[in-house]
Design a protein around this motif. Structure first.
Motif, PDB file in Angstrom:
ATOM      1  N   SER A  18       0.845  -1.208   0.000  1.00 36.33           N
ATOM      2  CA  SER A  18       0.000   0.000   0.000  1.00 36.33           C
ATOM      3  C   SER A  18       0.874   1.250   0.000  1.00 36.33           C
ATOM      4  O   SER A  18       2.046   1.216   0.411  1.00 36.33           O
ATOM      5  CB  SER A  18      -0.877  -0.018   1.265  1.00 36.33           C
ATOM      6  OG  SER A  18      -1.655   1.155   1.346  1.00 36.33           O
ATOM      7  N   ARG A  64       0.240  -7.402   6.377  1.00 39.11           N
ATOM      8  CA  ARG A  64      -0.592  -8.379   7.095  1.00 39.11           C
ATOM      9  C   ARG A  64      -1.747  -8.893   6.237  1.00 39.11           C
ATOM     10  O   ARG A  64      -2.038 -10.081   6.202  1.00 39.11           O
ATOM     11  CB  ARG A  64      -1.163  -7.747   8.380  1.00 39.11           C
ATOM     12  CG  ARG A  64      -0.135  -7.456   9.437  1.00 39.11           C
ATOM     13  CD  ARG A  64      -0.659  -6.466  10.454  1.00 39.11           C
ATOM     14  NE  ARG A  64      -1.076  -5.220   9.808  1.00 39.11           N
ATOM     15  CZ  ARG A  64      -1.601  -4.167  10.425  1.00 39.11           C
ATOM     16  NH1 ARG A  64      -1.784  -4.208  11.728  1.00 39.11           N
ATOM     17  NH2 ARG A  64      -1.933  -3.084   9.757  1.00 39.11           N
ATOM     18  N   THR A 108      -2.171   8.712   0.769  1.00 38.36           N
ATOM     19  CA  THR A 108      -2.171   7.241   0.869  1.00 38.36           C
ATOM     20  C   THR A 108      -3.336   6.810   1.772  1.00 38.36           C
ATOM     21  O   THR A 108      -3.907   7.645   2.491  1.00 38.36           O
ATOM     22  CB  THR A 108      -0.869   6.735   1.545  1.00 38.36           C
ATOM     23  OG1 THR A 108      -0.894   7.189   2.915  1.00 38.36           O
ATOM     24  CG2 THR A 108       0.388   7.220   0.859  1.00 38.36           C
TER      25      THR A 108
HETATM   26  N1  LIG Z   1       1.158   9.033   4.256  1.00 35.19           N
HETATM   27  C1  LIG Z   1       1.800   9.995   4.904  1.00 35.19           C
HETATM   28  O1  LIG Z   1       1.376  11.177   4.886  1.00 35.19           O
HETATM   29  C2  LIG Z   1       3.071   9.685   5.641  1.00 35.19           C
HETATM   30  C3  LIG Z   1       3.838  10.781   6.109  1.00 35.19           C
HETATM   31  C4  LIG Z   1       5.001  10.520   6.811  1.00 35.19           C
HETATM   32  C5  LIG Z   1       5.411   9.204   7.040  1.00 35.19           C
HETATM   33  N2  LIG Z   1       4.652   8.172   6.582  1.00 35.19           N
HETATM   34  C6  LIG Z   1       5.121   6.807   6.865  1.00 35.19           C
HETATM   35  O2  LIG Z   1       5.337   6.125   5.630  1.00 35.19           O
HETATM   36  C7  LIG Z   1       5.099   4.714   5.823  1.00 35.19           C
HETATM   37  C8  LIG Z   1       4.104   4.229   4.793  1.00 35.19           C
HETATM   38  O3  LIG Z   1       2.891   4.922   5.015  1.00 35.19           O
HETATM   39  P1  LIG Z   1       1.707   4.978   3.944  1.00 35.19           P
HETATM   40  O4  LIG Z   1       1.098   6.304   4.091  1.00 35.19           O
HETATM   41  O5  LIG Z   1       2.189   4.496   2.640  1.00 35.19           O
HETATM   42  O6  LIG Z   1       0.699   3.923   4.642  1.00 35.19           O
HETATM   43  P2  LIG Z   1      -0.318   2.851   4.049  1.00 35.19           P
HETATM   44  O7  LIG Z   1      -0.746   3.200   2.685  1.00 35.19           O
HETATM   45  O8  LIG Z   1      -1.354   2.674   5.115  1.00 35.19           O
HETATM   46  O9  LIG Z   1       0.577   1.529   3.989  1.00 35.19           O
HETATM   47  C9  LIG Z   1       1.067   0.954   5.168  1.00 35.19           C
HETATM   48  C10 LIG Z   1       1.646  -0.389   4.828  1.00 35.19           C
HETATM   49  O10 LIG Z   1       2.180  -0.949   6.017  1.00 35.19           O
HETATM   50  C11 LIG Z   1       1.635  -2.252   6.222  1.00 35.19           C
HETATM   51  N3  LIG Z   1       1.543  -2.491   7.656  1.00 35.19           N
HETATM   52  C12 LIG Z   1       0.934  -1.716   8.596  1.00 35.19           C
HETATM   53  N4  LIG Z   1       1.038  -2.294   9.800  1.00 35.19           N
HETATM   54  C13 LIG Z   1       1.740  -3.447   9.612  1.00 35.19           C
HETATM   55  C14 LIG Z   1       2.148  -4.493  10.469  1.00 35.19           C
HETATM   56  N5  LIG Z   1       1.872  -4.492  11.769  1.00 35.19           N
HETATM   57  N6  LIG Z   1       2.848  -5.530   9.937  1.00 35.19           N
HETATM   58  C15 LIG Z   1       3.116  -5.581   8.614  1.00 35.19           C
HETATM   59  N7  LIG Z   1       2.752  -4.625   7.757  1.00 35.19           N
HETATM   60  C16 LIG Z   1       2.059  -3.579   8.243  1.00 35.19           C
HETATM   61  C17 LIG Z   1       0.245  -2.172   5.551  1.00 35.19           C
HETATM   62  O11 LIG Z   1      -0.267  -3.455   5.208  1.00 35.19           O
HETATM   63  P3  LIG Z   1      -1.303  -4.226   6.195  1.00 35.19           P
HETATM   64  O12 LIG Z   1      -2.236  -3.195   6.729  1.00 35.19           O
HETATM   65  O13 LIG Z   1      -1.943  -5.242   5.318  1.00 35.19           O
HETATM   66  O14 LIG Z   1      -0.476  -4.829   7.249  1.00 35.19           O
HETATM   67  C18 LIG Z   1       0.612  -1.377   4.311  1.00 35.19           C
HETATM   68  O15 LIG Z   1       1.197  -2.207   3.345  1.00 35.19           O
HETATM   69  C19 LIG Z   1       4.610   4.565   7.270  1.00 35.19           C
HETATM   70  O16 LIG Z   1       5.684   4.175   8.087  1.00 35.19           O
HETATM   71  C20 LIG Z   1       4.130   5.961   7.624  1.00 35.19           C
HETATM   72  O17 LIG Z   1       4.152   6.208   9.006  1.00 35.19           O
HETATM   73  C21 LIG Z   1       3.500   8.381   5.884  1.00 35.19           C
END
Ligand SMILES: NC(=O)c1ccc[n+]([C@@H]2O[C@H](COP(=O)([O-])OP(=O)(O)OC[C@H]3O[C@@H](n4cnc5c(N)ncnc54)[C@H](OP(=O)(O)O)[C@@H]3O)[C@@H](O)[C@H]2O)c1
Length: 272
Positions: A16, A38, A194
């Protein structure tokens, strides 16, 4: 086609958002991938989307369901990835969650879960993959923090500490890894469009929404490009865009100004 710098990349959170965007770009460059998340359905959907972009016959795509916060499960998943596709040349630790809210209204288990996934989840993966990467004396590791890992933000009491912890880990591990030939980067993504951001917005206090409202919203693809550029140049700190770039350079200096600005917005919101 040029030889691929990263024949095998392991990406947690590769099903994702930012992790998935990085996965697609690496797959298009010919890397074999292990994606860990997951939810089996999200993994299967991602696998189907990526398979359509295969560029080399030998390219492999492995999806594994494991919770990064479960040390035994994630160690097994990394071991399976290594057995099937070899030592990772790139380890991208992107899995993460965010659950904003007011400190007193949030139960302790949100704080524990956020730290378990965002911080310990990355640590467990590192511990599991590093020995084989050290044997190879090459490879690159990417930890994914956040702007909230540079400054503590109103409404992010569970999330900010978990991302600060990753920063501390990266800064203290950097020197050790330097001796082994393994590269390390830490990413501070800006607000990115996202599924996590959508979920976050469900519980974000109004004041937090106002504080972050002026920030430019990035696409996952643009963040992925910045991450891959940073890896290519072996940059330790990857802070995409002007806002994150300035925050990364000057966060301690400008913290009083940020606090003043946020306090004003919070007071205005609470009194409106
Ligand atoms: N989006 C933003 O604005 C933003 C800004 C700063 C930093 N970030 C960071 O960037 C990273 C990616 O974020 P995103 O926005 O791309 O989020 P996202 O679209 O919600 O994707 C999160 C991913 O992490 C996996 N995940 C979550 N919990 C997990 C667990 N316990 N074990 C294994 N996999 C897990 C999810 O799959 P499952 O749910 O199937 O496990 C998914 O593939 C994160 O660390 C987030 O904190 C995001």
């Amino acid at each position: 086609m040029k030889p691929n710098a990263f024949p095998h990349a392991i990406i947690t959170g590769g099903s994702s958002g930012i992790g998935k965007a990085i996965a697609l770009k690496l797959f298009l460059q010919g890397s074999s991938l292990t994606l860990i998340g997951r939810d089996l359905l999200k993994l299967a959907q991602t696998e189907a989307e990526l398979e359509a972009h295969q560029v080399q016959p030998a390219q492999r795509l492995l999806t594994l369901s494991a919770d990064v916060a479960d040390q035994g499960a994630i160690a097994t998943a990394i071991e399976t990835a290594i057995q099937q596709l070899g030592a990772p040349d790139l380890l991208i630790l992107c899995a993460g969650i965010a659950h904003p809210g007011h400190f007193q209204a949030l139960p302790l288990d949100i704080f524990e879960k956020t730290m378990a996934i965002n911080y310990f989840g990355s640590l467990y993966c590192l511990k599991a993959a590093l020995p084989v990467m050290e044997q190879q004396q090459k490879g690159h590791i990417v930890l994914v923090s956040s702007g909230a890992g540079l400054v503590g933000l109103y409404g992010y009491t569970p999330y900010s500490p978990s991302k600060f912890a990753l920063r501390g880990l990266a800064e203290s591990l950097r020197g050790e890894l330097r001796q082994t030939g393994i590269g390390l980067s830490i990413v501070y993504p800006p607000d990115t469009d996202t599924p996590q951001l959508v979920t976050e917005n469900l519980t974000k206090p109004l004041a937090t929404k106002r504080i972050t409202a002026t920030a430019k919203l990035w696409s996952a693809e643009a963040v992925a490009d910045a991450v891959l550029r940073g890896i290519h140049h072996k940059t330790f700190t990857i802070a995409p865009g002007l806002e994150m770039g300035l925050l990364n350079r000057f966060h301690s200096l400008v913290a009083p100004l940020i606090h003043w600005y946020c306090d004003r917005l919070v007071t205005k919101t609470l009194n409106s």
